[in-house]
Design a protein around this motif. Structure first.
Motif, PDB file in Angstrom:
ATOM      1  N   CYS A  32       0.916  -1.248   0.164  1.00 55.93           N
ATOM      2  CA  CYS A  32       0.131  -0.134   0.062  1.00 55.93           C
ATOM      3  C   CYS A  32       0.943   1.252   0.053  1.00 55.93           C
ATOM      4  N   PHE A  33       1.996   1.182   0.316  1.00 52.97           N
ATOM      5  CA  PHE A  33       3.196   2.296   0.193  1.00 52.97           C
ATOM      6  C   PHE A  33       2.459   3.303   1.266  1.00 52.97           C
ATOM      7  N   ASP A  34       2.342   2.997   2.335  1.00 54.71           N
ATOM      8  CA  ASP A  34       1.888   3.875   3.340  1.00 54.71           C
ATOM      9  C   ASP A  34       2.637   4.000   4.480  1.00 54.71           C
ATOM     10  N   PHE A  35       3.906   4.161   4.430  1.00 53.03           N
ATOM     11  CA  PHE A  35       4.959   4.051   5.247  1.00 53.03           C
ATOM     12  C   PHE A  35       5.923   5.291   5.026  1.00 53.03           C
ATOM     13  N   PRO A  36       6.567   5.747   6.094  1.00 54.95           N
ATOM     14  CA  PRO A  36       7.697   6.761   5.813  1.00 54.95           C
ATOM     15  C   PRO A  36       8.774   6.242   4.742  1.00 54.95           C
ATOM     16  N   GLY A  37       8.728   7.185   3.735  1.00 54.72           N
ATOM     17  CA  GLY A  37       9.752   6.691   2.910  1.00 54.72           C
ATOM     18  C   GLY A  37       9.098   6.286   1.404  1.00 54.72           C
ATOM     19  N   ALA A  38       7.906   5.900   1.609  1.00 53.12           N
ATOM     20  CA  ALA A  38       7.109   5.443   0.657  1.00 53.12           C
ATOM     21  C   ALA A  38       7.023   6.303  -0.542  1.00 53.12           C
ATOM     22  N   ASP A  39       7.000   7.554  -0.594  1.00 54.03           N
ATOM     23  CA  ASP A  39       6.787   8.559  -1.829  1.00 54.03           C
ATOM     24  C   ASP A  39       8.140   8.466  -2.375  1.00 54.03           C
ATOM     25  N   VAL A  40       9.317   7.980  -1.980  1.00 55.10           N
ATOM     26  CA  VAL A  40      10.323   7.884  -2.880  1.00 55.10           C
ATOM     27  C   VAL A  40      10.320   6.578  -3.380  1.00 55.10           C
ATOM     28  N   LEU A  41       9.951   5.697  -2.438  1.00 55.51           N
ATOM     29  CA  LEU A  41       9.942   4.226  -3.087  1.00 55.51           C
ATOM     30  C   LEU A  41       9.022   3.811  -4.312  1.00 55.51           C
ATOM     31  N   GLU A  42       7.873   4.453  -4.130  1.00 46.39           N
ATOM     32  CA  GLU A  42       6.705   3.829  -4.899  1.00 46.39           C
ATOM     33  C   GLU A  42       6.867   4.101  -6.668  1.00 46.39           C
ATOM     34  N   PRO A  43       7.503   5.359  -6.668  1.00 44.99           N
ATOM     35  CA  PRO A  43       8.081   5.599  -8.467  1.00 44.99           C
ATOM     36  C   PRO A  43       8.997   4.431  -8.843  1.00 44.99           C
ATOM     37  N   LYS A  44       9.768   4.249  -7.990  1.00 51.59           N
ATOM     38  CA  LYS A  44      10.906   3.237  -8.302  1.00 51.59           C
ATOM     39  C   LYS A  44      10.260   1.801  -8.444  1.00 51.59           C
ATOM     40  N   ALA A  45       9.573   1.418  -7.359  1.00 53.11           N
ATOM     41  CA  ALA A  45       8.724   0.108  -7.488  1.00 53.11           C
ATOM     42  C   ALA A  45       7.697  -0.083  -8.820  1.00 53.11           C
ATOM     43  N   ALA A  46       7.182   1.033  -9.361  1.00 53.02           N
ATOM     44  CA  ALA A  46       6.413   1.111 -10.426  1.00 53.02           C
ATOM     45  C   ALA A  46       7.368   0.936 -11.684  1.00 53.02           C
ATOM     46  N   HIS A  47       8.513   1.390 -11.814  1.00 47.49           N
ATOM     47  CA  HIS A  47       9.386   1.099 -12.660  1.00 47.49           C
ATOM     48  C   HIS A  47      10.030  -0.126 -12.711  1.00 47.49           C
ATOM     49  N   ALA A  48      10.453  -0.812 -11.647  1.00 46.70           N
ATOM     50  CA  ALA A  48      10.650  -2.138 -11.351  1.00 46.70           C
ATOM     51  C   ALA A  48       9.637  -2.998 -11.890  1.00 46.70           C
ATOM     52  N   ALA A  49       8.369  -2.620 -11.615  1.00 43.70           N
ATOM     53  CA  ALA A  49       7.361  -3.591 -11.784  1.00 43.70           C
ATOM     54  C   ALA A  49       7.176  -3.796 -13.488  1.00 43.70           C
ATOM     55  N   CYS A  50       7.607  -3.104 -14.416  1.00 38.59           N
ATOM     56  CA  CYS A  50       7.506  -2.799 -15.763  1.00 38.59           C
ATOM     57  C   CYS A  50       8.576  -4.250 -16.095  1.00 38.59           C
ATOM     58  N   ALA A  51       9.640  -4.219 -15.485  1.00 42.88           N
ATOM     59  CA  ALA A  51      10.685  -5.266 -15.846  1.00 42.88           C
ATOM     60  C   ALA A  51      10.041  -6.506 -15.001  1.00 42.88           C
ATOM     61  N   ILE A  52       9.565  -6.515 -13.835  1.00 43.84           N
ATOM     62  CA  ILE A  52       9.011  -7.744 -13.350  1.00 43.84           C
ATOM     63  C   ILE A  52       8.174  -8.317 -14.093  1.00 43.84           C
ATOM     64  N   LEU A  53       6.965  -7.566 -14.861  1.00 41.01           N
ATOM     65  CA  LEU A  53       6.030  -8.218 -15.682  1.00 41.01           C
ATOM     66  C   LEU A  53       6.613  -8.769 -16.913  1.00 41.01           C
ATOM     67  N   ARG A  54       7.727  -8.264 -17.405  1.00 37.48           N
ATOM     68  CA  ARG A  54       8.340  -9.040 -18.730  1.00 37.48           C
ATOM     69  C   ARG A  54       9.088 -10.126 -18.194  1.00 37.48           C
ATOM     70  N   ILE A  55       9.751 -10.504 -17.028  1.00 34.53           N
ATOM     71  CA  ILE A  55      10.394 -11.518 -16.421  1.00 34.53           C
ATOM     72  C   ILE A  55       9.164 -12.629 -16.333  1.00 34.53           C
ATOM     73  N   LYS A  56       7.922 -12.095 -15.416  1.00 37.77           N
ATOM     74  CA  LYS A  56       6.812 -12.817 -15.103  1.00 37.77           C
ATOM     75  C   LYS A  56       6.230 -13.719 -16.557  1.00 37.77           C
ATOM     76  N   GLN A  57       6.073 -12.863 -17.467  1.00 35.86           N
ATOM     77  CA  GLN A  57       5.718 -13.358 -18.739  1.00 35.86           C
ATOM     78  C   GLN A  57       6.549 -14.280 -19.445  1.00 35.86           C
ATOM     79  N   ALA A  58       7.837 -14.000 -19.286  1.00 41.39           N
ATOM     80  CA  ALA A  58       8.730 -14.937 -19.644  1.00 41.39           C
ATOM     81  C   ALA A  58       8.749 -16.210 -19.013  1.00 41.39           C
ATOM     82  N   MET A  59       8.735 -16.244 -17.472  1.00 40.33           N
ATOM     83  CA  MET A  59       8.580 -17.526 -16.670  1.00 40.33           C
ATOM     84  C   MET A  59       7.330 -18.266 -17.146  1.00 40.33           C
TER      85      MET A  59
END
Length: 184
Positions: A4-31
């Motif tokens: 839920c990104f409802d913790f201190p520092g989430a505002d910094v981490l959330e956009p990075k996580a969204a960027h990583a999610a794009c790569a994770i989706l590609r990897i998941k599809q390959a898996m």
């Protein structure tokens, strides 16, 4: 990544996580395309009575690009963890051998905490590791890079980005017994 990104520092981490999610989706599809299991190992966020659908529904109820991109499907395994490592006090150590798994692609947040601790436990259990640097995220870039360097140098993990190394190429490299990890 189901968070839920409802913790201190989430505002910094959330956009990075969204960027990583794009790569994770590609990897998941390959898996899934290769017939390999996909296992989500997720924090319980202190909700000891929780289960998969409650955690996922709660994360998706928030504006959360990462969870929207990579929400688990019915065919995916889902393990809830109480602490940093995916192996600690979970059924993962029993599930992986039952699935015939000897190689792990670790992705998610946070690189310098949960991913690092899970990688250490996986390394101690002799799993081959690929932690694509574009499929993980940390609040602090320096700590995230330090964790990636540690996993590469001390655990033998491959850390090349998913756009520089494909799942098939990594698997073939392991099958040949090559140890040509790239620290880039």
């Amino acid at each position: 990544m189901i968070n839920c990104f409802d913790f201190p520092g989430a505002d910094v981490l959330e956009p990075k996580a969204a960027h990583a999610a794009c790569a994770i989706l590609r990897i998941k599809q390959a898996m899934t395309g290769a017939g390999y299991p996909v296992i989500y190992v997720n924090d319980n966020f202190g909700e000891w009575h929780s289960e998969k659908s409650r955690l996922v529904d709660h994360a998706l109820a928030q504006p959360n690009r990462a969870a929207e991109l990579i929400a688990p499907g019915d065919e995916d395994f889902f393990v809830i963890k109480p602490q940093f490592s995916g192996f600690y006090a979970t059924n993962l150590p029993v599930l992986l051998p039952k699935l015939g798994v000897s190689r792990l692609v670790l992705t998610g947040i946070a690189t310098d905490i949960c991913v690092l601790f899970t990688a250490a436990d996986a390394h101690m259990r002799d799993y081959a590791l690929w932690i694509p640097k574009d499929a993980v995220a940390a609040e602090n870039d320096d700590r995230g890079q330090f964790a990636l360097d540690t996993m590469r140098e001390t655990m033998g993990a491959e850390t090349q980005a998913s756009d520089a190394l494909s799942l098939d190429a990594w698997m073939a490299r392991l099958d040949r017994g090559d140890d040509t990890r790239d620290g880039a």
